[in-house]
Design a protein around this motif. Structure first.
Motif, PDB file in Angstrom:
ATOM      1  N   LEU A  36       0.842  -1.188   0.000  1.00 47.66           N
ATOM      2  CA  LEU A  36       0.000   0.000   0.000  1.00 47.66           C
ATOM      3  C   LEU A  36       0.884   1.247   0.000  1.00 47.66           C
ATOM      4  O   LEU A  36       1.742   1.388   0.891  1.00 47.66           O
ATOM      5  CB  LEU A  36      -0.893   0.004   1.244  1.00 47.66           C
ATOM      6  N   PRO A  37       0.717   2.144  -1.005  1.00 48.97           N
ATOM      7  CA  PRO A  37      -0.165   2.071  -2.166  1.00 48.97           C
ATOM      8  C   PRO A  37       0.482   1.284  -3.311  1.00 48.97           C
ATOM      9  O   PRO A  37       1.687   1.074  -3.313  1.00 48.97           O
ATOM     10  CB  PRO A  37      -0.317   3.542  -2.544  1.00 48.97           C
ATOM     11  N   GLY A  41      -5.119  -1.120  -2.335  1.00 46.72           N
ATOM     12  CA  GLY A  41      -5.773   0.186  -2.319  1.00 46.72           C
ATOM     13  C   GLY A  41      -6.694   0.308  -1.120  1.00 46.72           C
ATOM     14  O   GLY A  41      -7.194  -0.692  -0.599  1.00 46.72           O
ATOM     15  N   VAL A  42      -6.928   1.537  -0.668  1.00 44.74           N
ATOM     16  CA  VAL A  42      -7.792   1.767   0.484  1.00 44.74           C
ATOM     17  C   VAL A  42      -8.564   3.057   0.278  1.00 44.74           C
ATOM     18  O   VAL A  42      -8.066   4.010  -0.334  1.00 44.74           O
ATOM     19  CB  VAL A  42      -6.957   1.831   1.786  1.00 44.74           C
ATOM     20  N   SER A  43      -9.794   3.072   0.759  1.00 42.35           N
ATOM     21  CA  SER A  43     -10.623   4.262   0.653  1.00 42.35           C
ATOM     22  C   SER A  43     -11.586   4.293   1.826  1.00 42.35           C
ATOM     23  O   SER A  43     -12.128   3.257   2.220  1.00 42.35           O
ATOM     24  CB  SER A  43     -11.404   4.276  -0.665  1.00 42.35           C
ATOM     25  N   SER A  56      -8.916  -2.890  -1.438  1.00 36.06           N
ATOM     26  CA  SER A  56      -8.836  -3.593  -2.720  1.00 36.06           C
ATOM     27  C   SER A  56      -7.465  -4.237  -2.855  1.00 36.06           C
ATOM     28  O   SER A  56      -6.450  -3.652  -2.469  1.00 36.06           O
ATOM     29  CB  SER A  56      -9.079  -2.634  -3.894  1.00 36.06           C
ATOM     30  N   VAL A  61     -12.508  -5.988  -4.343  1.00 39.48           N
ATOM     31  CA  VAL A  61     -12.849  -4.906  -3.427  1.00 39.48           C
ATOM     32  C   VAL A  61     -13.732  -5.455  -2.311  1.00 39.48           C
ATOM     33  O   VAL A  61     -14.709  -6.164  -2.579  1.00 39.48           O
ATOM     34  CB  VAL A  61     -13.580  -3.752  -4.148  1.00 39.48           C
TER      35      VAL A  61
END
Length: 335
Positions: A36-37, A41-43, A56, A61
């Protein structure tokens, strides 16, 4: 709901638990924070009093709200493999990932706060003694004079690192070694040194705890425990073993349960040295210790126990709590 496993790509111990989870039909998402990144992925959105987060990896996801448990196994350092890696980016990625995961209702094995505290060897020794476990006389010091005085009281000593092996050390370890006769201890001034009374052990004990379940294994000490190189570490002893299931004394089980409860740990791998009187002397507790080698040699279903804890529900037929080497809190006494 999904089980999230934070670990490196090559982690055979995690693989064993994943096999059990897959067999039980439990969804699993495995990722290494080092990616990461990039590969990971992160949100997360904080709006209208609610939090919605997503992870993700590999095109998949997963909603953080759908996580049932999080196993912090042997994760890499966040952002350490990023194309523009830096200490700043690592701090940003660490706070983002672990900060968002703390916003979920998932169970942790083990929670980052508890895991961080559990790595401190001085605190381990204090807690073990407070919970009633036998602990060898130990000194951690930077004063050569104090070290020499300790030697006068305990002439037969071993020296070992205070920090132990960290997941980021790529498997490197410093073996526990006997202190040479006539040591002047001048080098103690260059860094904290841990000296401990050597236990004349007949065997090494590995006690793996998963929730309230305990799996104990014993390896008889090899002939090389008094080798000329001074190494008295089962990890480096070719003559030790093999590992065999062993019953857990009730007093040890009660003390270890107290240790885990006070430390806030759902998993712990305890190392003991068994002396000629059959006493189990506490050496350390690794909150993310390996269990694969024990399961392979003893047949104890540790991976299945881990998978069941992470799933939070039975996976097929229940395990037999009565087999030797396993102790379930609230069950019959062994030993």
């Amino acid at each position: 709901m999904t089980v999230l496993i934070l670990t490196s790509e090559q982690d055979v111990t995690a693989d064993m638990a994943v096999v059990e989870l897959n067999a039980g039909g439990i969804p699993v998402l495995r990722l290494d924070p080092a990616e990461l990144p990039g590969g990971v992925g992160v949100s997360g959105e904080f709006a209208h009093g609610a939090f919605h987060g997503h992870l993700s990896v590999g095109g998949r996801v997963v909603s953080m709200g759908g996580l049932r448990s999080i196993w912090v196994r042997r994760p890499g350092t966040p952002a350490s493999r990023a194309s523009a890696a830096s200490a700043w980016l690592t701090e940003e990625a660490t706070q983002t990932l672990y900060g968002m995961l703390r916003c979920t209702d998932a169970r942790w094995m083990n929670h980052p706060d508890a895991a961080r505290q559990a790595r401190h060897k001085p605190w381990q020794l204090w807690l073990a003694r407070a919970c009633g476990l036998p602990v060898p006389a130990t000194l951690i010091t930077t004063f050569p004079r104090v070290a020499r005085e300790f030697t006068e009281r305990y002439p037969d000593l071993v020296v070992k690192p205070v920090s132990g092996t960290h997941p980021g050390d790529n498997g490197l370890a410093v073996p526990t070694t006997r202190v040479r006769p006539g040591e002047d201890y001048r080098d103690v001034a260059h860094g904290p040194t841990l000296l401990q009374r050597r236990i004349r052990k007949t065997a090494d004990i590995r006690l793996t705890c998963v929730g309230e379940r305990m799996f104990a294994a014993r390896a008889a000490s090899g002939q090389d425990t008094d080798a000329t190189d001074g190494i008295v570490d089962v990890r480096f002893s070719a003559g030790a073993g093999p590992w065999r299931p062993v019953a857990v004394p009730r007093r040890i089980a009660d003390a270890v349960h107290g240790y885990l409860r006070r430390a806030g740990l759902a998993y712990g791998a305890f190392d003991f040295a068994e002396d000629t009187d059959g006493i189990w002397w506490f050496l350390e507790c690794n909150q993310s210790g390996q269990f694969g080698f024990v399961e392979i040699e003893t047949g104890q279903p540790i991976a299945r126990a881990v998978a069941q804890w992470l799933a939070g529900e039975p996976l097929g037929p229940p395990l037999d709590p009565g087999e030797e080497g396993e102790w379930t809190l609230g069950g019959a006494e062994h030993g």
